[in-house]
Design a protein around this motif. Structure first.
Motif, PDB file in Angstrom:
ATOM      1  N   LEU A  40      -3.861  -2.453  -1.391  1.00  0.00           N
ATOM      2  CA  LEU A  40      -3.549  -1.477  -0.333  1.00  0.00           C
ATOM      3  C   LEU A  40      -2.069  -1.095  -0.387  1.00  0.00           C
ATOM      4  O   LEU A  40      -1.713   0.083  -0.363  1.00  0.00           O
ATOM      5  N   LEU A  41      -1.221  -2.130  -0.457  1.00  0.00           N
ATOM      6  CA  LEU A  41       0.230  -1.862  -0.495  1.00  0.00           C
ATOM      7  C   LEU A  41       0.587  -1.036  -1.724  1.00  0.00           C
ATOM      8  O   LEU A  41       1.350  -0.072  -1.646  1.00  0.00           O
ATOM      9  N   ARG A  42      -0.004  -1.416  -2.857  1.00  0.00           N
ATOM     10  CA  ARG A  42       0.280  -0.697  -4.105  1.00  0.00           C
ATOM     11  C   ARG A  42      -0.160   0.768  -3.982  1.00  0.00           C
ATOM     12  O   ARG A  42       0.584   1.673  -4.358  1.00  0.00           O
ATOM     13  N   ALA A  43      -1.334   0.970  -3.413  1.00  0.00           N
ATOM     14  CA  ALA A  43      -1.841   2.344  -3.289  1.00  0.00           C
ATOM     15  C   ALA A  43      -0.917   3.164  -2.390  1.00  0.00           C
ATOM     16  O   ALA A  43      -0.591   4.318  -2.701  1.00  0.00           O
ATOM     17  N   ILE A  44      -0.476   2.558  -1.294  1.00  0.00           N
ATOM     18  CA  ILE A  44       0.391   3.286  -0.351  1.00  0.00           C
ATOM     19  C   ILE A  44       1.743   3.588  -1.000  1.00  0.00           C
ATOM     20  O   ILE A  44       2.293   4.683  -0.850  1.00  0.00           O
ATOM     21  N   GLU A  45       2.260   2.606  -1.746  1.00  0.00           N
ATOM     22  CA  GLU A  45       3.602   2.778  -2.326  1.00  0.00           C
ATOM     23  C   GLU A  45       3.624   3.719  -3.534  1.00  0.00           C
ATOM     24  O   GLU A  45       4.612   4.387  -3.774  1.00  0.00           O
ATOM     25  N   THR A  46       2.519   3.741  -4.270  1.00  0.00           N
ATOM     26  CA  THR A  46       2.588   4.444  -5.558  1.00  0.00           C
ATOM     27  C   THR A  46       1.800   5.758  -5.615  1.00  0.00           C
ATOM     28  O   THR A  46       1.922   6.495  -6.583  1.00  0.00           O
ATOM     29  N   THR A  47       0.990   6.036  -4.587  1.00  0.00           N
ATOM     30  CA  THR A  47       0.203   7.267  -4.664  1.00  0.00           C
ATOM     31  C   THR A  47       0.842   8.345  -3.793  1.00  0.00           C
ATOM     32  O   THR A  47       1.239   8.080  -2.650  1.00  0.00           O
ATOM     33  N   GLU A  48       0.908   9.482  -4.337  1.00  0.00           N
ATOM     34  CA  GLU A  48       1.472  10.619  -3.599  1.00  0.00           C
ATOM     35  C   GLU A  48       0.584  10.851  -2.352  1.00  0.00           C
ATOM     36  O   GLU A  48      -0.654  10.858  -2.466  1.00  0.00           O
ATOM     37  N   PRO A  49       1.210  10.961  -1.144  1.00  0.00           N
ATOM     38  CA  PRO A  49       0.428  10.929   0.101  1.00  0.00           C
ATOM     39  C   PRO A  49      -0.742  11.911   0.173  1.00  0.00           C
ATOM     40  O   PRO A  49      -1.804  11.556   0.689  1.00  0.00           O
ATOM     41  N   THR A  50      -0.568  13.128  -0.333  1.00  0.00           N
ATOM     42  CA  THR A  50      -1.716  14.050  -0.204  1.00  0.00           C
ATOM     43  C   THR A  50      -2.879  13.588  -1.082  1.00  0.00           C
ATOM     44  O   THR A  50      -4.048  13.768  -0.730  1.00  0.00           O
ATOM     45  N   ALA A  51      -2.545  12.950  -2.210  1.00  0.00           N
ATOM     46  CA  ALA A  51      -3.614  12.411  -3.062  1.00  0.00           C
ATOM     47  C   ALA A  51      -4.216  11.162  -2.417  1.00  0.00           C
ATOM     48  O   ALA A  51      -5.425  10.921  -2.478  1.00  0.00           O
ATOM     49  N   LEU A  52      -3.358  10.376  -1.779  1.00  0.00           N
ATOM     50  CA  LEU A  52      -3.816   9.125  -1.151  1.00  0.00           C
ATOM     51  C   LEU A  52      -4.822   9.408  -0.035  1.00  0.00           C
ATOM     52  O   LEU A  52      -5.845   8.746   0.080  1.00  0.00           O
ATOM     53  N   HIS A  53      -4.495  10.397   0.777  1.00  0.00           N
ATOM     54  CA  HIS A  53      -5.320  10.654   1.962  1.00  0.00           C
ATOM     55  C   HIS A  53      -6.235  11.868   1.816  1.00  0.00           C
ATOM     56  O   HIS A  53      -6.939  12.215   2.763  1.00  0.00           O
ATOM     57  N   GLY A  54      -6.207  12.489   0.653  1.00  0.00           N
ATOM     58  CA  GLY A  54      -6.990  13.724   0.491  1.00  0.00           C
ATOM     59  C   GLY A  54      -8.479  13.457   0.314  1.00  0.00           C
ATOM     60  O   GLY A  54      -8.911  12.317   0.110  1.00  0.00           O
ATOM     61  N   TYR A  55      -9.272  14.528   0.387  1.00  0.00           N
ATOM     62  CA  TYR A  55     -10.702  14.423   0.085  1.00  0.00           C
ATOM     63  C   TYR A  55     -10.876  13.984  -1.366  1.00  0.00           C
ATOM     64  O   TYR A  55     -10.117  14.402  -2.242  1.00  0.00           O
ATOM     65  N   THR A  56     -11.878  13.182  -1.608  1.00  0.00           N
ATOM     66  CA  THR A  56     -12.347  12.976  -2.987  1.00  0.00           C
ATOM     67  C   THR A  56     -13.602  13.837  -3.129  1.00  0.00           C
ATOM     68  O   THR A  56     -13.985  14.522  -2.167  1.00  0.00           O
ATOM     69  N   THR A  57     -14.248  13.789  -4.279  1.00  0.00           N
ATOM     70  CA  THR A  57     -15.534  14.490  -4.362  1.00  0.00           C
ATOM     71  C   THR A  57     -16.487  13.815  -3.362  1.00  0.00           C
ATOM     72  O   THR A  57     -16.267  12.666  -2.964  1.00  0.00           O
ATOM     73  N   ALA A  58     -17.539  14.524  -2.980  1.00  0.00           N
ATOM     74  CA  ALA A  58     -18.451  14.017  -1.948  1.00  0.00           C
ATOM     75  C   ALA A  58     -18.967  12.627  -2.292  1.00  0.00           C
ATOM     76  O   ALA A  58     -19.052  11.741  -1.439  1.00  0.00           O
ATOM     77  N   ALA A  59     -19.274  12.392  -3.569  1.00  0.00           N
ATOM     78  CA  ALA A  59     -19.863  11.106  -3.988  1.00  0.00           C
ATOM     79  C   ALA A  59     -18.809  10.021  -4.185  1.00  0.00           C
ATOM     80  O   ALA A  59     -19.152   8.856  -4.381  1.00  0.00           O
ATOM     81  N   GLY A  60     -17.525  10.392  -4.131  1.00  0.00           N
ATOM     82  CA  GLY A  60     -16.464   9.414  -4.347  1.00  0.00           C
ATOM     83  C   GLY A  60     -15.762   9.660  -5.667  1.00  0.00           C
ATOM     84  O   GLY A  60     -16.298  10.325  -6.572  1.00  0.00           O
ATOM     85  N   ASP A  61     -14.556   9.103  -5.785  1.00  0.00           N
ATOM     86  CA  ASP A  61     -13.711   9.269  -6.966  1.00  0.00           C
ATOM     87  C   ASP A  61     -14.464   8.798  -8.230  1.00  0.00           C
ATOM     88  O   ASP A  61     -14.933   7.658  -8.279  1.00  0.00           O
TER      89      ASP A  61
END
Ligand code: PLP
Length: 395
Positions: free
Chosen positions: A54-75
């Motif tokens: 979780l910490l790694r994802a928050i620290e290293t992913t650009e926020p719009t990508a982190l919180h954005g929609y994925t495809t309906a079925a998931g990444d």
């Protein structure tokens, strides 16, 4: 107004009502006022890998990508990682394009029921069962056909299952390790069930899907195993959740997996996508999708559950109660000393003990004790259980 929906909303589940009662009692008298064994909420923290990811994802992913929609079925990368993990673990072919990430097992089950069932179809459910099955199945317009597992160990009753199958049977739903009994379907049972279903499919001339609800798949004790139906029966659909294995019930993450060998696998998967879409279950929580690849195969510590299981089973049976020895999950299924389990609960409440009468699980005469609590709560509750046993003249 839709009266069926209103009914489901107006009448909370028995478990939720008891949970609220416990909350009120605790607010009045403090945490020690009540021994609350009602809810299957994991009491151990997630594995360290979850927090790190979780910490790694928050620290290293650009926020719009982190919180954005994925495809309906998931990444797609996450679905591929899950498929590879399952394939390595069970030695079966798993296709990531037949995997749909969901908000927990509840959404997975609802999407599968919506995909498979048309109004008037019959769905066989093994009782005792998770009470929400009835709500999900009735929403799909199906007729629920209950087949009770065989006491005292609650193994599958293949003869009764065979008798229950008709040309309207579209699916059979089972849950192993089981909520509420803790029973685990063995390799032999699964092989025999698969043989039976294959024979019945020939007889009725259409697929009978085996839907395995597996949120407790990794919660297993004494070195036992939970065999995967994927290796036994082609027309299999898995509904999984990380709620229990990673202690993340409030984060709502799980999946549907259609076996690549299932009849009309692609069409069935399209049905899952369509049903999920119609229910509004698209794009499971993005942050929790992202942490999954780093957490596959990890499980919250089972030590506390295991110790609670042994302590509670040992103590309660020594006081004269009869219980099913739980082999998986975190529930003890205790025989009510009187026929009416709700009357038993009323007497237990007077001793400050709360558990769930089995009627809402589809069988009378038992109660479910969720032992996913602290070891101290188990220890502290034992004198109250002993007094309850004495009141019934057990022992
Ligand atoms: N199936 C069973 C047997 C359960 O016990 C539960 C939750 O307790 C669920 C499904 C729903 O799980 P989720 O929290 O992933 O929706």
């Amino acid at each position: 107004m839709n009266e069926v929906a209103r009914e489901h909303g107006a009448h909370r589940s028995v478990i939720r009502e008891l949970f609220e009662y416990a909350r009120e009692k605790k607010a009045e008298g403090g945490a020690g006022a009540i021994y609350d064994f009602t809810l299957g909420n994991p009491s151990v923290p997630p594995p360290a890998e979850v927090t790190a990811a979780l910490l790694r994802a928050i620290e290293t992913t650009e926020p719009t990508a982190l919180h954005g929609y994925t495809t309906a079925a998931g990444d797609p990368a996450v679905r591929r990682a899950i498929a590879d993990d399952l394939s390595a673990r069970y030695g079966v072919e798993v296709d990531p394009t037949l995997l749909y990430l969901t908000v927990g097992a509840a959404a997975a089950l609802s999407a599968v029921f919506g995909a498979v069932l048309s109004p008037g179809d019959e769905a066989i459910v093994i009782s005792p069962y998770f009470p929400e099955y009835r709500v999900f199945l009735s929403h799909a317009g199906a007729t629920v056909v209950e087949v009770t597992a065989k006491a005292p160990d609650f193994s599958l009753d293949l003869e009764k299952i065979g008798e229950a199958i008709t040309d309207k049977t579209a699916l059979l739903l089972y849950n192993s390790p089981n909520n509420p009994t803790g029973a685990v379907v063995s390799r032999e049972e699964l092989a025999a069930l698969s043989d039976l279903l294959r024979a019945k499919e020939k007889e009725v001339g259409h697929p009978i899907y085996l839907v395995a609800d597996e949120p407790y798949r990794e919660l297993i004790y004494d070195g036992e195993e939970v065999p995967s139906p994927l290796a036994y029966y082609d027309d299999t659909v898995i509904c999984y959740s990380f709620s229990k294995s990673l202690s993340l019930p409030g984060e709502r993450i799980g999946y549907v997996l259609v076996s690549p060998r299932a009849a009309e696998a692609k069409a069935l998967y399209e049905g899952v996508m369509g049903a999920a879409r119609a229910l509004g279950y698209v794009c499971a929580p993005s942050l929790f999708q992202k942490i999954l690849p780093a957490c596959l195969g990890k499980v919250s510590s089972l030590e506390t559950y295991d110790r609670n299981r042994k302590k509670l089973y040992g103590a309660l049976t020594s006081y004269g109660f009869t219980a099913v020895y739980p082999r998986g999950a975190f529930y003890l299924f205790l025989k009510s000393p009187e026929a009416d389990a709700t009357a038993f609960l009323a007497r237990a409440k007077a001793h400050g003990i709360l558990f769930v009468p089995s009627d809402s699980f589809g069988v009378p005469g038992y109660v479910r004790i969720a032992y996913c609590v602290s070891e101290k709560e188990i220890e502290d509750s034992l004198p109250a259980f002993r007094a309850l046993a004495e009141e019934y003249g057990l022992n």
